[in-house]
Design an enzyme around this catalytic site. Structure first.
Site, short mmCIF file in Angstrom:
data_model
loop_
_atom_site.label_atom_id
_atom_site.label_comp_id
_atom_site.label_asym_id
_atom_site.label_seq_id
_atom_site.Cartn_x
_atom_site.Cartn_y
_atom_site.Cartn_z
CG ASN A 100 86.34 65.76 65.39
OD1 ASN A 100 85.64 65.30 64.79
ND2 ASN A 100 85.69 66.32 66.36
CB CYS A 131 80.34 58.87 61.04
SG CYS A 131 81.91 60.21 61.23
N GLY A 266 80.96 76.33 68.89
CA GLY A 266 80.70 76.57 67.73
C GLY A 266 80.24 77.67 66.71
C1 LIG Z 1 79.95 74.16 59.51
C2 LIG Z 1 80.18 72.67 61.30
C3 LIG Z 1 81.24 72.09 61.18
C4 LIG Z 1 81.53 71.37 61.61
N1 LIG Z 1 81.75 69.95 61.62
C5 LIG Z 1 81.81 69.28 62.20
C6 LIG Z 1 83.27 68.01 63.15
O1 LIG Z 1 83.69 68.13 61.65
N2 LIG Z 1 82.70 66.92 63.96
C7 LIG Z 1 82.41 67.03 64.94
O2 LIG Z 1 82.84 66.26 65.59
N3 LIG Z 1 81.62 68.47 64.94
C8 LIG Z 1 81.12 69.01 64.09
N4 LIG Z 1 80.76 70.66 64.27
C9 LIG Z 1 79.62 70.01 65.50
C10 LIG Z 1 80.23 71.19 66.42
O3 LIG Z 1 81.59 71.14 66.63
C11 LIG Z 1 79.64 71.39 67.00
O4 LIG Z 1 78.70 69.68 68.28
C12 LIG Z 1 78.14 72.13 67.05
O5 LIG Z 1 78.37 72.89 66.05
C13 LIG Z 1 76.75 72.78 68.28
O6 LIG Z 1 77.77 73.45 68.72
P1 LIG Z 1 77.00 75.03 69.07
O7 LIG Z 1 75.58 74.88 68.19
O8 LIG Z 1 78.12 76.24 69.54
O9 LIG Z 1 77.78 74.96 67.51
C14 LIG Z 1 80.35 71.07 62.78
C15 LIG Z 1 79.49 72.45 62.99
C16 LIG Z 1 79.59 73.15 62.17
C17 LIG Z 1 78.47 73.82 62.20
#
Ligand SMILES: Cc1cc2nc3c(=O)[nH]c(=O)nc-3n(C[C@H](O)[C@H](O)[C@H](O)COP(=O)(O)O)c2cc1C
Ligand SMILES: Cc1cc2nc3c(=O)[nH]c(=O)nc-3n(C[C@H](O)[C@H](O)[C@H](O)COP(=O)(O)OP(=O)(O)OC[C@H]3O[C@@H](n4cnc5c(N)ncnc54)[C@H](O)[C@@H]3O)c2cc1C
Ligand SMILES: Cc1cc2nc3c(=O)[nH]c(=O)nc-3n(C[C@H](O)[C@H](O)[C@H](O)COP(=O)(O)OP(=O)(O)OC[C@H]3O[C@@H](n4cnc5c(N)ncnc54)[C@H](O)[C@@H]3O)c2cc1C
Ligand SMILES: Cc1cc2nc3c(=O)[nH]c(=O)nc-3n(C[C@H](O)[C@H](O)[C@H](O)COP(=O)(O)O)c2cc1C
Ligand code: FES
Ligand code: FES
Lengths: 304, 251, 304, 251
Positions: A100, A131, A266
C-alpha cells in the site's frame, strides 16, 4: 473441492481465495501470525508505506462510533527501508503481498511505487490516494479525477507490478474517479477507503481525535461501500477488490454480488482476529446455499 | 475464547467485580499487568472490545477476576451481565509487570481503575518474599474498593480527593506522607498520575508504570494506541501497557 | 428558567427550543400528535412537497443497516394542494412550520416555493436539493455548486419566507456547496440529508430496495454529519440546523458544539416516538452539567 | 412502554411463544389483528423495532401473548430473552379485524407467521357465537404450531408443503379440499397466499386479509410500508395491516 470454488485470478494476483486483510488493519501480519497461519489468506494488504518513516498523528487516534470507528493514525510507518524488512519477514508465507503506497506529492508516490514494486514478494501495488496533495492545497489525490488519472499514469510507467488504485468514497461521483484511474492504466480498483468523520468530546469541547477528523470504517459504512462498488462495476472493466464493513461471509457475498472480484476485511480484524480465516472457511457452504459452484459466478450477480 | 461468568457484583460506587471461568488460559505464562480484551455486546454496537486488566488469577480454580468501573456504554452493558452467561474474551494480552524482583520493599501505587492490575502483581511479589506497601487513590469514600485485598499483602494507605477517607489529595501526596522508603515502584492509573510519579522517581528508584490508552485491536496491529518513549513510539497494548520508569516521554 | 435556556432566534424562526423533527420522518405531525402535544416542539419540518401529487417508489422502500436504515420513499406526497390541507390542520399548534420543497426542474422548485411560502403558518422553507435534476442527466441539484447557487437565487426572489437550503452529504466538498447557497442568498442551511447506500438481498440477488439505492440515515451517519456541520460552520456566516443520527440530548449537544444553531431529529422518531420531547426535556440539565447557561453559548463551542 | 416478559418458550422449529405483562394496555379498545412494535436490543443495533401480531389478549390477567419465528437477528435476539426481563413495546398498533360479524360460519386461513393474529380474532368471533373453521399452512411437520389452540375454536385443517402432516400443498389447496361452505374469510400470511385467496374469493365472499410489509415507524409517519389499493396507496401499519377482500391491488 470446496477450495477450488474460491480460486480467483486478478492482474498479478493468483489468489487461492478472494479474501484478504485490508491495509492498515493488519500491520505487516506479525500480530495475526500468533492467531493463525497467514498462509490461509488469499493475499495480504500491508500497511501504507511512505518514502521516509512517519510518526503519524498524536493521540488519541481512535474513537468509537455507532457500529463503526474513526481512526487518524496518520500513516505512521517505518518508511521504505523499514517496510522492506517487514516484507522480507513475510516471505516465509506463500501469500501474495499487496503493498500500500502513500505520499504527499506525486513525485513521492512515484518513487515509492517504483521501489516497492521491486520487492520480490510484492505481487501488486495498491495506491492509497486518500492523502492530501500538499501542492494542491490539501485536496486529496483521490478527490480530483484529473489528478488521479495523471498519478495512475506515472505510477504505471514505473511499477514492476500491476497497480490497483484505492478509491476514496468522499467524492460526488465515484464512477468519475473509477473511469479516470482506468483511463490512466490502472490494472484494478480497490474500494472503499474510509469516510471522513468526526466526534466531539462533550467534556473538553474538542474533537475526540487529536487530528480533528478521522476515517470512518466498520459495519456503519457497508451500505455506502456496496453502493459504490455496484456503481463502479457498471462504469469500468477492470476488476474491483471490495471492502467497507465486511465482517461475515454473508457480507463478502454481498460485495461479490455488487461486483467485487475479491474482498478485503478491515475493522473486523480488530473485533475478531480470526475474521479472515472464518470468512474463507464459511464461503464455500454459503456459495452452495445460494446455488453457486464458484465464487466467480457470484461476481456482479446483482447486475443481471 | 468464551469465558463463563461465575459472579458479577457491585463492590463500590459504579465498580463491579467479575469472576470468569478461564479453562483455556495458560496460567503458567500469565503475567500480572496484562489485560483481557472483552467483546461486550452481542452485535455490532458497541463495536470494539474493551480492555480490562486482570485483577486476580487463580491457577487452581482456573479463574480470572477483573474489576471494572462503569464509565460508558460498554462497561454499563457489562454490569448487566448475569452469572452463567458467556463473555467473548481475547487475552491475556500485552506486556505486564516483571515479577523477578530483587527488592526488599516495593510500593504499589494505584489510582481509580488503575488499582486492579496491582493486586495480582502484589500477590506474586509477596510469594517471592518481598515486603509490600500499597497506596490507593480514589475520588471519594464511596469509590474506594479493594482495600481489604491489598491489606492481605501488607500496609495500605488510601488517598481521596475530598479527604473523606485517608489522606486528602492524590496518590503522590499520600506517598510523600508515608515516606519514600522503598526500592521499586509499581504504578497504574491516569496518565497525569503516572507522569508525576515518573518525574518524581525516575532518577531515584527502579520502577514500572502501566498506562491506559484508547484501543481498537489490543494486539498491536492498528497503531492506534501509541505512546512516545525514549526509544520512539511504542504500542501501549503490545509493547506495554507496562513501561519502565523513565521510559515514557510525555507531551 | 430552564425554558429560557433553550430559546433561539433564526431567520423567520422564533424557536422556544432548538429541537425539531426532520422532514420525512414526521409526516405532517398527525401520527405523533397521538403521542404528545406537538406544541412542545421548537418547530416542525414537514414532509417534502412537490407540485403534483407523487406516488413515490415501489416497495420495498425500507431496509435496515448496522445502526442505520435505508429509505427510498421517493417523495410520495399529496402535492401542493394536499399539503396545504395538512398545513391547515397544523395551525392548531403554536409551532413554526418549515415546509420542505422538492422538485425535478428548477421551475418546479421555484413555483412550489413561491406558493407554499404564502401559507400562513409556514415560517420558513427548507429546499431539499437532493433530487435529480432531470434536465441535467440526473445529477442532484445539491451536487453542483453552480446549480445550487442559481436555484437558491431564484427561490429567494419569489419566497415570502426565509429560505434554508438542505445540503446533500454526497459531495466531494461540502463547504463549496455551503458557500454557493450562501452566495445565492440563503438565510440558513440545514444539513445533512442522507448518504446514498445500498443493500443486496442474498436470496434474490437484487437490491433489497425496489429503487436500487436508498438514503442512509440514523446513528451510523452521525460522525459524517458532525464533521460536515463543523466544516460548514467555519465556511459560512448563515446559521445551520444540524441533523444526522441524533437520538439523545448528548447527540444534540455534539451538533451544537460543531456549529449547529438548532437540530433536527429524523430516524430516531421511528425508534422512539417521544425522542423530540425527551431531548428538549433533557437539554437544560445537560447544558448546565457542561457549564452553559444558554444553548447559544454551546453553538460552535468546538471552534474555540 | 415497558412490558415484563412472563414466559418465552420454543413451541416449534424456530418458533417461540412469549407472554407479556401488559398492565398499561387498554384491553377495551384492543382489536384483533393489531400488532406490537418491539425494540429488540438495548442499543443502536438492530435499530428498528420489529412488528409482531397479538396472538392472545387476556383482559383478566392483563397479559398479551405473541408468537414469533426466528428469521433474522431481531427475532433471534428476542429468543434469547429471559423471563423477568423487560421489553420496550409500542402498541397495540394498526387497524385490525372487525369482530362485529353477522356470519354464520367463518374461515380463518393462516400461513406461517400469519397464523398468530387469527387466534385472538377467532376467540372473539367464537364468543359472538360464530362457527369457525381454521386452515393453517406450514412448511413441514416440525414447523406446525398452534393447532391445539385453534382446535378449541372449531375444526382445524393443516396443510404442509411437503405433505408431512395434513393436506400436501398450500392453504388454498386445503380450502379447496375442505369445501367453500363459509360466509366470511379472514386470512393472514405471505403476500402470495393472500393474493391467491383474494383472487379466488373477492367476487364470492366477504372477507379480510392481513398483510405484512417492512416497517420503520409502525405508526404511519414514514410512508415506508405502503400497499396499492383501489383507493390509492395505503399504509400497511396504520390503515392496515387488515384490508378488505378485494381492496388491495397487486403489482
Ligand atoms: C486503523 C485503520 C488504519 C488504516 N490504514 C490504512 C492505510 O494505511 N492505507 C489504506 O489504504 N487504508 C487504510 N485504512 C482503510 C482500510 O484499509 C479500509 O479501506 C477501510 O477501513 C474500510 O474497510 P473496513 O470497514 O472493513 O475497515 C485503515 C483503516 C483503519 C480502520
Ligand atoms: C490496558 C488497559 C487496562 C484497563 N484496565 C481496566 C480495569 O482493570 N478496570 C477498569 O475499570 N477499566 C480499565 N481500563 C479502562 C477501560 O478499558 C475503559 O474504562 C472502558 O473501555 C470504557 O468503556 P465504556 O464503553 O464503558 O466507555 P466509553 O463510552 O467507551 O468511554 C467512556 C469514557 O472512558 C474513556 N475511555 C474509553 N476507552 C478507554 C481506554 N481504552 N482507556 C482509557 N479510557 C478510556 C473515554 O475517554 C470516556 O471518557 C483499562 C484500559 C486499558 C487500556
Ligand atoms: C404487521 C406485522 C405483523 C407481524 N406479525 C408477526 C408475528 O406475529 N409473528 C412473527 O413471527 N412475525 C410477524 N411479522 C414478521 C416479523 O416482523 C419479521 O419476521 C421480523 O421483523 C423479522 O425480524 P428479524 O430481525 O428477525 O429479521 P431480519 O433480519 O430483519 O429479516 C429476516 C427476514 O425477514 C423478512 N422481514 C423483515 N422484516 C419484515 C417485515 N416487517 N415483514 C415481513 N417480513 C420481514 C426479511 O425480508 C428477511 O428475509 C409481522 C410483520 C408485520 C409487518
Ligand atoms: C424515511 C425518511 C424520509 C425522508 N424524507 C425526506 C424528505 O422528504 N425531505 C428531506 O429533505 N429529507 C428527508 N429525509 C432526510 C431526513 O430529513 C434527514 O435529513 C436524514 O434522515 C438524516 O437525519 P437522521 O439520521 O436523524 O434520520 C428522510 C429521511 C427518512 C429516514
Ligand atoms: S490497540 Fe491496536 S495497536 Fe494497540
Ligand atoms: S412503517 Fe412507517 S408508515 Fe408504515
Amino acid at each position: 473441492m470446496n477450495k477450488d470454488m474460491l480460486a480467483v485470478n486478478l492482474p498479478g494476483l493468483n489468489l487461492k481465495n478472494p479474501v484478504m486483510p485490508a491495509s492498515g488493519c493488519f500491520g505487516f501480519g506479525r500480530e495475526f501470525a500468533e492467531y493463525y497461519d497467514l498462509g490461509l489468506l488469499g493475499a495480504i494488504m500491508v500497511k501504507a508505506v511512505t518514502e521516509a518513516p512517519r510518526r503519524g498523528n498524536n493521540m488519541p487516534r481512535l474513537a468509537e462510533t455507532p457500529a463503526g470507528m474513526l481512526n487518524a493514525i496518520g500513516l505512521q510507518n517505518p518508511g521504505l527501508e523499514g517496510v522492506r524488512r517487514e516484507l522480507a519477514w513475510l516471505e516465509q508465507y506463500p501469500v501474495p503481498i499487496i503493498a500500500n503506497v502513500a505520499g504527499y506529492t506525486e513525485e513521492e508516490y512515484v518513487r515509492v511505487a517504483e521501489k516497492i514494486s521491486q520487492s520480490q514478494n510484492v505481487a501488486a501495488l495498491e495506491i492509497n490516494i486518500s492523502c492530501p496533495n500538499v501542492k494542491e492545497g490539501g485536496i486529496l489525490f483521490g478527490q480530483d479525477p484529473e489528478v488521479a488519472y495523471a498519478l495512475t499514469k506515472k505510477i504505471k510507467a514505473v511499477s514492476k507490478k500491476p497497480v490497483y488504485m484505492k478509491l476514496s468514497p468522499n467524492v460526488t461521483d465515484i464512477t468519475a474517479m473509477a473511469k479516470a484511474v482506468e483511463a490512466g492504466g490502472a490494472d484494478g480498483i480497490t474500494m472503499i477507503n474510509t469516510l471522513v468523520g468526526m466526534r466531539l468530546d462533550l467534556q473538553t469541547g474538542r474533537a475526540v481525535l487529536a487530528n480533528g477528523t478521522g476515517g470512518l470504517s466498520g459495519p456503519a459504512i457497508k451500505p455506502v461501500a456496496v453502493r459504490m462498488v455496484y456503481e463502479v462495476y457498471k462504469a469500468v472493466k477492470i476488476p474491483i477488490i471490495g471492502m467497507g464493513g465486511i465482517s461475515t461471509a454473508e457480507d463478502a457475498l454481498e460485495f461479490f454480488y455488487a461486483g467485487a472480484s475479491a474482498v478485503a476485511v478491515g475493522t473486523e480484524n480488530f473485533v475478531n482476529p480470526y475474521a479472515c480465516p472464518q470468512i474463507i472457511e464459511g464461503l464455500p457452504e454459503l456459495l452452495k446455499e445460494y446455488g453457486f459452484s464458484h465464487v466467480k459466478d457470484a461476481v456482479g450477480y446483482a447486475h443481471r | 475464547m468464551k469465558m463463563k461468568i461465575l459472579t458479577n457484583e457491585s463492590i463500590a460506587k459504579k465498580v463491579f467485580r467479575m469472576k470468569l471461568s478461564a479453562e483455556e488460559v495458560d496460567f503458567k505464562t500469565l503475567s500480572p499487568g496484562t489485560f483481557l480484551n472483552i467483546r461486550v455486546g452481542k452485535g455490532m454496537e458497541p463495536l470494539l472490545r474493551r480492555p480490562i486488566s486482570i485483577f486476580d488469577a487463580d491457577e487452581k480454580e482456573k479463574t480470572l477476576t477483573i474489576i471494572y468501573k462503569v464509565l460508558g456504554r460498554g462497561t454499563e452493558l457489562m454490569s448487566f451481565l448475569k452469572e452463567g452467561e458467556h463473555l467473548d474474551v481475547l487475552g491475556p494480552l500485552g506486556t505486564g509487570f516483571p515479577v523477578q524482583d530483587e527488592s526488599r520493599k516495593v510500593l504499589l501505587a494505584g489510582g481509580g481503575v488503575g488499582v486492579p492490575p496491582l493486586y495480582e502483581l502484589g500477590k506474586r511479589l509477596r510469594e517471592n518474599g518481598v515486603e509490600i506497601v500499597t497506596v490507593l487513590g480514589f475520588r471519594d469514600e464511596a469509590s474506594v474498593f479493594c482495600q481489604k485485598d491489598f491489606l492481605k499483602l501488607g500496609k495500605v494507605l488510601i488517598a481521596t480527593e475530598d479527604g473523606s477517607v485517608g489522606v486528602e489529595g492524590y496518590v503522590t501526596d499520600a506517598i510523600r506522607e508515608m515516606g519514600e522508603d522503598f526500592d521499586t515502584l509499581y504504578a497504574c492509573g491516569p496518565r497525569a498520575m503516572l507522569r508525576s510519579l515518573d518525574e518524581a522517581y525516575q532518577d531515584k528508584k527502579k520502577g514500572y508504570l502501566s498506562f491506559e490508552e484508547r484501543m481498537a485491536c489490543g494486539i498491536g496491529a492498528c497503531y492506534g494506541c501509541m505512546t512516545e518513549t525514549k526509544d520512539g513510539l511504542k504500542r501501549v497494548c503490545k509493547d506495554g501497557p507496562v513501561f519502565r520508569l523513565g521510559e515514557v516521554v510525555y507531551e
